[in-house]
Scaffold this active site. Structure first.
Site, PDB file in Angstrom:
ATOM      1  N   GLU A  83      69.712 -20.467  28.415  1.00 24.71           N
ATOM      2  CA  GLU A  83      69.824 -19.169  28.239  1.00 24.71           C
ATOM      3  C   GLU A  83      70.744 -18.824  27.053  1.00 24.71           C
TER       4      GLU A  83
ATOM      5  N   TYR B 254      73.816 -20.190  26.394  1.00 21.45           N
ATOM      6  CA  TYR B 254      75.459 -20.350  26.724  1.00 21.45           C
ATOM      7  C   TYR B 254      76.030 -21.699  25.906  1.00 21.45           C
TER       8      TYR B 254
ATOM      9  N   ARG C 208      70.315 -27.554  33.894  1.00 17.36           N
ATOM     10  CA  ARG C 208      69.411 -26.469  33.390  1.00 17.36           C
ATOM     11  C   ARG C 208      69.208 -26.485  31.992  1.00 17.36           C
TER      12      ARG C 208
ATOM     13  N   HIS D 155      69.631 -15.462  26.008  1.00 17.28           N
ATOM     14  CA  HIS D 155      69.857 -13.934  26.337  1.00 17.28           C
ATOM     15  C   HIS D 155      69.631 -13.190  24.909  1.00 17.28           C
TER      16      HIS D 155
ATOM     17  N   GLN E  90      66.697  -3.388  37.820  1.00 14.84           N
ATOM     18  CA  GLN E  90      67.210  -2.049  38.087  1.00 14.84           C
ATOM     19  C   GLN E  90      68.598  -2.383  38.709  1.00 14.84           C
TER      20      GLN E  90
HETATM   21  P1  FAD Z   1      58.060  10.297  46.289  1.00 13.90           P
HETATM   22  O1  FAD Z   1      57.898   9.203  45.668  1.00 13.90           O
HETATM   23  O2  FAD Z   1      57.835  11.503  45.381  1.00 13.90           O
HETATM   24  O3  FAD Z   1      57.411  10.743  47.667  1.00 13.90           O
HETATM   25  C1  FAD Z   1      57.535  12.121  48.259  1.00 13.90           C
HETATM   26  C2  FAD Z   1      56.218  12.036  49.140  1.00 13.90           C
HETATM   27  O4  FAD Z   1      56.326  13.017  49.942  1.00 13.90           O
HETATM   28  C3  FAD Z   1      54.913  11.925  48.355  1.00 13.90           C
HETATM   29  O5  FAD Z   1      54.054  10.932  49.153  1.00 13.90           O
HETATM   30  C4  FAD Z   1      54.373  13.399  48.861  1.00 13.90           C
HETATM   31  O6  FAD Z   1      52.761  13.122  49.376  1.00 13.90           O
HETATM   32  C5  FAD Z   1      55.172  13.830  50.531  1.00 13.90           C
HETATM   33  N1  FAD Z   1      55.155  15.127  50.646  1.00 13.90           N
HETATM   34  C6  FAD Z   1      55.702  16.191  49.843  1.00 13.90           C
HETATM   35  N2  FAD Z   1      55.489  17.398  50.443  1.00 13.90           N
HETATM   36  C7  FAD Z   1      55.129  16.931  51.653  1.00 13.90           C
HETATM   37  C8  FAD Z   1      54.975  17.844  52.833  1.00 13.90           C
HETATM   38  N3  FAD Z   1      55.314  19.099  53.094  1.00 13.90           N
HETATM   39  N4  FAD Z   1      54.436  17.425  54.036  1.00 13.90           N
HETATM   40  C9  FAD Z   1      54.200  16.021  53.985  1.00 13.90           C
HETATM   41  N5  FAD Z   1      54.423  15.208  52.852  1.00 13.90           N
HETATM   42  C10 FAD Z   1      54.900  15.659  51.737  1.00 13.90           C
HETATM   43  N6  FAD Z   1      61.444   4.700  39.647  1.00 13.90           N
HETATM   44  C11 FAD Z   1      62.091   3.520  39.327  1.00 13.90           C
HETATM   45  O7  FAD Z   1      63.120   3.243  39.879  1.00 13.90           O
HETATM   46  N7  FAD Z   1      61.754   2.559  38.545  1.00 13.90           N
HETATM   47  C12 FAD Z   1      60.529   2.570  37.769  1.00 13.90           C
HETATM   48  O8  FAD Z   1      60.362   1.793  37.059  1.00 13.90           O
HETATM   49  C13 FAD Z   1      59.957   4.009  38.011  1.00 13.90           C
HETATM   50  N8  FAD Z   1      58.743   3.906  37.308  1.00 13.90           N
HETATM   51  C14 FAD Z   1      57.955   5.133  37.577  1.00 13.90           C
HETATM   52  C15 FAD Z   1      56.907   5.494  36.466  1.00 13.90           C
HETATM   53  C16 FAD Z   1      56.222   6.439  36.878  1.00 13.90           C
HETATM   54  C17 FAD Z   1      54.956   6.745  36.211  1.00 13.90           C
HETATM   55  C18 FAD Z   1      56.469   7.404  37.912  1.00 13.90           C
HETATM   56  C19 FAD Z   1      55.633   8.755  38.261  1.00 13.90           C
HETATM   57  C20 FAD Z   1      57.559   7.279  38.665  1.00 13.90           C
HETATM   58  C21 FAD Z   1      58.621   6.180  38.492  1.00 13.90           C
HETATM   59  N9  FAD Z   1      59.690   5.965  39.292  1.00 13.90           N
HETATM   60  C22 FAD Z   1      60.332   4.915  38.810  1.00 13.90           C
HETATM   61  C23 FAD Z   1      60.051   7.036  39.830  1.00 13.90           C
HETATM   62  C24 FAD Z   1      60.030   6.605  41.438  1.00 13.90           C
HETATM   63  O9  FAD Z   1      58.668   6.511  41.654  1.00 13.90           O
HETATM   64  C25 FAD Z   1      60.652   7.720  42.199  1.00 13.90           C
HETATM   65  O10 FAD Z   1      62.017   7.695  41.830  1.00 13.90           O
HETATM   66  C26 FAD Z   1      60.398   7.680  43.602  1.00 13.90           C
HETATM   67  O11 FAD Z   1      59.170   7.727  44.111  1.00 13.90           O
HETATM   68  C27 FAD Z   1      60.951   8.631  44.425  1.00 13.90           C
HETATM   69  O12 FAD Z   1      60.912   8.357  45.782  1.00 13.90           O
HETATM   70  P2  FAD Z   1      60.800   9.721  46.915  1.00 13.90           P
HETATM   71  O13 FAD Z   1      60.432   9.145  48.064  1.00 13.90           O
HETATM   72  O14 FAD Z   1      62.128  10.440  46.866  1.00 13.90           O
HETATM   73  O15 FAD Z   1      59.605  10.731  46.262  1.00 13.90           O
HETATM   74  P1  NAP Z   2      63.779  11.844  32.788  1.00 11.81           P
HETATM   75  O1  NAP Z   2      64.217  10.394  32.628  1.00 11.81           O
HETATM   76  O2  NAP Z   2      64.784  12.908  33.193  1.00 11.81           O
HETATM   77  O3  NAP Z   2      63.315  12.115  31.401  1.00 11.81           O
HETATM   78  C1  NAP Z   2      62.718  13.675  31.182  1.00 11.81           C
HETATM   79  C2  NAP Z   2      62.578  13.865  29.703  1.00 11.81           C
HETATM   80  O4  NAP Z   2      62.084  15.301  29.499  1.00 11.81           O
HETATM   81  C3  NAP Z   2      63.699  13.703  28.851  1.00 11.81           C
HETATM   82  O5  NAP Z   2      63.173  13.113  27.871  1.00 11.81           O
HETATM   83  C4  NAP Z   2      64.099  15.022  28.569  1.00 11.81           C
HETATM   84  O6  NAP Z   2      64.554  15.054  27.247  1.00 11.81           O
HETATM   85  C5  NAP Z   2      62.951  15.801  28.613  1.00 11.81           C
HETATM   86  N1  NAP Z   2      62.892  17.223  29.152  1.00 11.81           N
HETATM   87  C6  NAP Z   2      63.570  17.676  30.213  1.00 11.81           C
HETATM   88  N2  NAP Z   2      63.533  18.973  30.252  1.00 11.81           N
HETATM   89  C7  NAP Z   2      62.663  19.395  29.505  1.00 11.81           C
HETATM   90  C8  NAP Z   2      62.060  20.626  28.934  1.00 11.81           C
HETATM   91  N3  NAP Z   2      62.586  21.819  29.722  1.00 11.81           N
HETATM   92  N4  NAP Z   2      61.353  20.931  27.800  1.00 11.81           N
HETATM   93  C9  NAP Z   2      60.961  19.754  27.415  1.00 11.81           C
HETATM   94  N5  NAP Z   2      61.469  18.435  27.348  1.00 11.81           N
HETATM   95  C10 NAP Z   2      62.282  18.319  28.623  1.00 11.81           C
HETATM   96  O7  NAP Z   2      62.674  11.798  33.786  1.00 11.81           O
HETATM   97  P2  NAP Z   2      61.257  11.276  34.020  1.00 11.81           P
HETATM   98  O8  NAP Z   2      60.877  10.606  32.769  1.00 11.81           O
HETATM   99  O9  NAP Z   2      60.459  12.109  34.349  1.00 11.81           O
HETATM  100  O10 NAP Z   2      61.582  10.000  34.915  1.00 11.81           O
HETATM  101  C11 NAP Z   2      61.939  10.441  36.121  1.00 11.81           C
HETATM  102  C12 NAP Z   2      62.639   9.470  36.960  1.00 11.81           C
HETATM  103  O11 NAP Z   2      61.982   8.275  37.218  1.00 11.81           O
HETATM  104  C13 NAP Z   2      63.848   9.128  35.979  1.00 11.81           C
HETATM  105  O12 NAP Z   2      65.112   9.690  36.345  1.00 11.81           O
HETATM  106  C14 NAP Z   2      63.761   7.546  35.965  1.00 11.81           C
HETATM  107  O13 NAP Z   2      65.005   6.952  36.498  1.00 11.81           O
HETATM  108  C15 NAP Z   2      62.701   6.935  36.884  1.00 11.81           C
HETATM  109  N6  NAP Z   2      61.630   6.129  35.960  1.00 11.81           N
HETATM  110  C16 NAP Z   2      62.455   5.025  35.513  1.00 11.81           C
HETATM  111  C17 NAP Z   2      61.693   4.190  35.045  1.00 11.81           C
HETATM  112  C18 NAP Z   2      62.195   2.726  34.643  1.00 11.81           C
HETATM  113  O14 NAP Z   2      61.895   2.044  33.730  1.00 11.81           O
HETATM  114  N7  NAP Z   2      63.364   2.649  35.135  1.00 11.81           N
HETATM  115  C19 NAP Z   2      60.495   4.301  34.407  1.00 11.81           C
HETATM  116  C20 NAP Z   2      59.942   5.614  34.800  1.00 11.81           C
HETATM  117  C21 NAP Z   2      60.503   6.257  35.485  1.00 11.81           C
HETATM  118  P3  NAP Z   2      65.053  16.219  26.446  1.00 11.81           P
HETATM  119  O15 NAP Z   2      66.017  17.018  27.363  1.00 11.81           O
HETATM  120  O16 NAP Z   2      66.117  15.479  25.054  1.00 11.81           O
HETATM  121  O17 NAP Z   2      64.037  16.723  25.713  1.00 11.81           O
HETATM  122 FE1  SF4 Z   3      66.165  -7.095  40.636  1.00  6.65          FE
HETATM  123 FE2  SF4 Z   3      65.563  -6.041  43.182  1.00  6.65          FE
HETATM  124 FE3  SF4 Z   3      64.260  -5.243  40.952  1.00  6.65          FE
HETATM  125 FE4  SF4 Z   3      63.727  -7.878  41.738  1.00  6.65          FE
HETATM  126  S1  SF4 Z   3      63.048  -6.013  42.762  1.00  6.65           S
HETATM  127  S2  SF4 Z   3      64.294  -7.300  39.662  1.00  6.65           S
HETATM  128  S3  SF4 Z   3      65.753  -8.597  42.619  1.00  6.65           S
HETATM  129  S4  SF4 Z   3      66.502  -4.838  41.731  1.00  6.65           S
END
Ligand code: FAD
Ligand code: NAP
Ligand code: SF4
Length: 693
Positions: free
Chosen positions: A180, A182, A230, A268, A355
């Protein structure tokens, strides 16, 4: 007291499942109960003496879970080898009792543990750094001092003293970290070793330091102590070693007294990803296989192996004698016992997101795991029987609700989990559509099984209302309803060419060839990768497609195993836009953001910061950037502008607090806070609330 092999749970010795992976390995002087190594991970706990109790609890759970051999996080042999100021060391007799807490805890569970000796060399994030030469690394601000002859001799003595003390502390052996990028890797490669004395120049000279260290440790600790080394098989940097060099070093190390050759891939500072989720599973196992055919000591395969099926196949086809998995043991301490019992569907799979583990480590925070918030918090987040069984409703079966419901049920509460959708997973079902995020499906599979096992009453296809919940007679209602997608107030936002990310990812609406993405957060980048995917390549990507894309030569005929990446014509012209003037993607994960940025850059994505959105019409998206107006003549505009919380089931703001005995309402995950939301916080909040009920 150390347990003999015969007292180790019989399930591990007699299982018909994964017979190659779970077969014992006889090292001559000692036997490992199976071929599974929990690889070294810096948890942050090893750096402070008062955290050794927590560290012992962390390793004890993994040993109890059946892993054959544990390797600790890196412990420095001296001050100049610190990764961080005041990092973990084993230099004095006074350090031994702390380490004993760890070794005793592992031995009580029938496990074996090696201490990793890690000298960071020029990767140290502290002012005392040394290296083979005085070349600064791109990932530390500190310029190293080139070790003198006397300094090299002192370093060798420090390694030997560290190994001796490790033996005194009860470790079953040491791992000498040579990969890695080191210190020892820095001596091995001409990239960082510019010396003209007997420690530089030819490969014989460059390998002198690691070989000498191993020889001297062996002489000091005797024959019945494991020395694992390693070894870097692919450096993945310019000026890295060729396969001939790698092989020459491996043979010399074997001759010097190494018991097991572990393997490492990539420095790294390499600009090729080696462990993030988009790297195909077991992508580098064949390289370990090439080494194994050339040496007689056991060889270990590592990197992006996260399920027992892949691990079993690697050993069965002869690519390795053992398999090292590190992060999978943060995700699930019971990985081995579950595999041995054929309960693979119960394994909480590491999704390679980095993460809560590496991103924490590189931010100087204690490591944990996105899918298992107990990791490294074993003594603090305890899932135990609650004093009183409560009737609990959880609304929303996304990561937050799934975590809350299953932990609450595990603690003995009566739990009903509602979701309006016909399947569990919430936004994770959308996330797993992204190329390279296929692993997210494993988390949904894990929770599906966990819901069954914990007896959660799952009600799908039910959109519940506040009245339903009040009528249900619940003690607690946990609102985990997630988010609603934000629609920014831009003129023309209702134009038919405007789509939300859900339209694209979940509803699969057709998208044109020229696309503007509004919002460059995690989802904006993900949508970019989704739209750039070339449908001729099946997902997850095959290893050869992936190595071509990243310019990796697994045969390492060239130095470091790097070749020219194969550039294909991008399938779309994309514009990725944000209003902030900062670099796009600055908020992405510390250890994974660069990979997303590199993929988009390679595909010619135009990334614009400081954008003002003026209007959307038949011609496309009208913006102002750098003081000038511009028309992006696009077929579609995709909105990835963040989310707002959906928490309408909560009591209205300002409502009187619940009377004693009345239903208590709680909110977690996206429902509690949509900005900066990620699944790490959602799952952790769910678990923490559940144990507090
Ligand atoms: P949600 O996942 O939104 O779940 C809410 C649930 O509540 C849904 O299933 C919905 O159907 C249900 N619900 C809502 N209202 C009602 C109701 N009245 N009655 C019954 N059911 C209801 N996060 C990361 O950490 N790493 C990532 O790499 C990452 N990548 C992402 C990529 C994409 C494209 C997207 C869209 C999201 C990504 N996220 C990522 C974000 C992550 O998915 C969310 O942070 C996470 O799912 C939030 O979990 P939650 O349980 O709070 O809400
Ligand atoms: P986000 O990270 O908060 O990004 C939202 C984007 O929209 C920003 O680029 C912001 O930039 C823009 N924005 C916000 N308000 C706006 C407005 N009114 N008009 C135009 N642009 C606006 O949210 P997200 O991409 O939706 O992701 C949601 C969560 O999922 C994130 O917080 C992230 O942690 C998680 N997630 C994580 C990963 C991962 O790889 N770790 C991947 C996907 C999602 P400006 O305000 O500069 O325009
Ligand atoms: Fe790290 Fe857990 Fe994500 Fe695996 S799932 S990469 S151990 S945070």
């Amino acid at each position: 007291m150390r347990r003999s092999l015969s007292t180790i749970p019989t399930i591990i010795m007699t299982t018909p499942h994964f017979p190659h992976l779970l077969a014992p390995l006889d090292l001559g002087f000692t036997t490992l109960r199976n071929r599974v190594i929990m690889g070294s991970m810096h948890t942050g706990l090893e750096d402070r003496f008062y955290n050794y109790g927590k560290l012992a609890a962390f390793y004890k759970e993994r040993a109890k879970g059946g892993v054959g051999l544990i390797v600790t996080g890196g412990i420095s042999p001296n001050r100049s080898g610190w990764l961080l100021p005041f990092g973990g060391t084993l230099n004095f007799l006074g350090d031994v009792p702390n380490h004993r807490k760890v070794t005793s805890a592992v031995h009580e569970e029938g496990g074996k543990i090696l201490m990793q000796i890690l000298h960071a060399g020029r990767y140290g994030y502290q002012p005392f750094v040394v290296s083979a030469s005085d070349r600064k690394s791109p990932i530390s601000p500190f310029k190293p001092r080139a070790l003198s002859e006397a300094g090299i001799q002192a370093t060798i003595r420090d390694y030997v003293r560290c190994a001796r003390l490790a033996r005194k502390a009860g470790y079953d052996g040491v791992e000498v970290m040579g990969s890695e990028g080191y210190l020892l890797n820095q001596f091995l490669c001409s990239r960082t070793n510019l010396r003209t004395d007997r420690w530089g120049g030819s490969i014989e000279n460059r390998m002198r330091l690691p070989v000498e260290i191993v020889k001297r440790i062996r002489a000091a600790v005797g024959p019945d102590f494991i020395i694992m080394y390693r070894h870097s098989l692919l450096d993945l940097v310019d000026g890295g070693n060729t396969w001939d060099d790698v092989l020459a070093v491996a043979k010399a190390l074997q001759h010097a007294g190494v018991t097991i050759l572990n393997t490492g891939i990539g420095w790294h500072e390499a600009r090729v990803p080696t462990i993030v989720t988009s790297v195909p599973r077991a992508a580098f196992a064949s390289v370990a296989g090439r080494l194994r055919r050339e040496v007689t000591i056991p060889v270990v395969a590592s990197n992006r192996i996260n399920m027992p099926g892949e691990a079993e196949a690697i050993i069965a086809r002869g690519d390795a004698d053992m398999v090292s998995m590190a992060r999978p043991f943060l995700a699930d301490p019971e990985f081995v016992v579950k595999a041995a019992a054929g309960r693979v569907d119960e394994i909480n799979t590491c999704i390679g997101c980095n993460q809560a583990c590496l991103d924490h480590t590189f931010s100087n925070k204690r490591a944990s795991c996105l899918v298992n918030p107990r990791a490294c918090h074993e003594t603090e987040l305890v899932y135990k029987a609650a004093a009183k069984r409560r009737k609990v409703a959880v609304v929303g079966a996304g990561p937050a609700g799934l975590s809350a419901a299953t932990v609450a049920a595990e603690c003995g509460h009566e739990v009903t989990l509602f979701d309006s959708s016909d399947s569990i997973g919430g936004q994770f079902k959308v996330a797993m559509q992204i190329p390279g995020k296929e692993e997210f499906a494993e988390t949904i599979r894990y929770f599906k099984r966990k819901v069954e096992l914990t007896g959660v009453n799952l009600k799908l296809g039910q959109r519940v209302t506040r009245d339903d919940l009040l009528a249900g007679g619940y003690d607690d209602v946990i609102v985990a309803t997630g988010i609603k997608v934000r629609k920014p107030p831009i003129e023309g936002i209702e134009h038919p060419k405007v789509l939300s990310y859900l339209d694209v990812l979940a509803h699969k609406k057709p998208v044109g060839k020229r696309v503007a993405i509004i919002g460059a957060g995690g989802i904006g980048f993900d949508v970019g990768e989704y739209l750039l995917h070339d449908s001729r390549h099946a997902l997850p990507l095959a290893v050869d497609t992936w190595t071509r894309e990243w310019g990796v030569d697994l045969k390492a005929t060239t130095g470091g195993g790097l070749v020219e990446p194969h550039a294909e014509e991008p399938v779309r012209q994309l514009y990725l836009l944000q209003r902030k003037t900062t670099k796009l993607g600055a908020g992405l994960g510390k250890t994974s953001g660069w990979v997303h940025r590199a993929v988009l850059a390679r595909n010619g994505v135009v990334m614009l910061a400081g954008v003002q959105y003026n209007k959307i019409d038949d011609h496309g998206l009208h913006i102002t950037v750098d003081g000038g107006e511009r028309l992006l003549a696009v077929d579609n505009v995709i909105i990835c502008a963040g989310q707002d919380s959906l928490a309408e089931l909560m009591p209205p703001a300002g409502a009187a607090p619940a009377a004693p005995g009345a239903t208590r309402f709680h909110k977690i995950g996206g429902a509690a806070l949509a900005s900066e939301l990620d699944a790490k916080r959602a799952i952790k909040e769910g678990a923490e609330l559940a144990v507090s009920l």
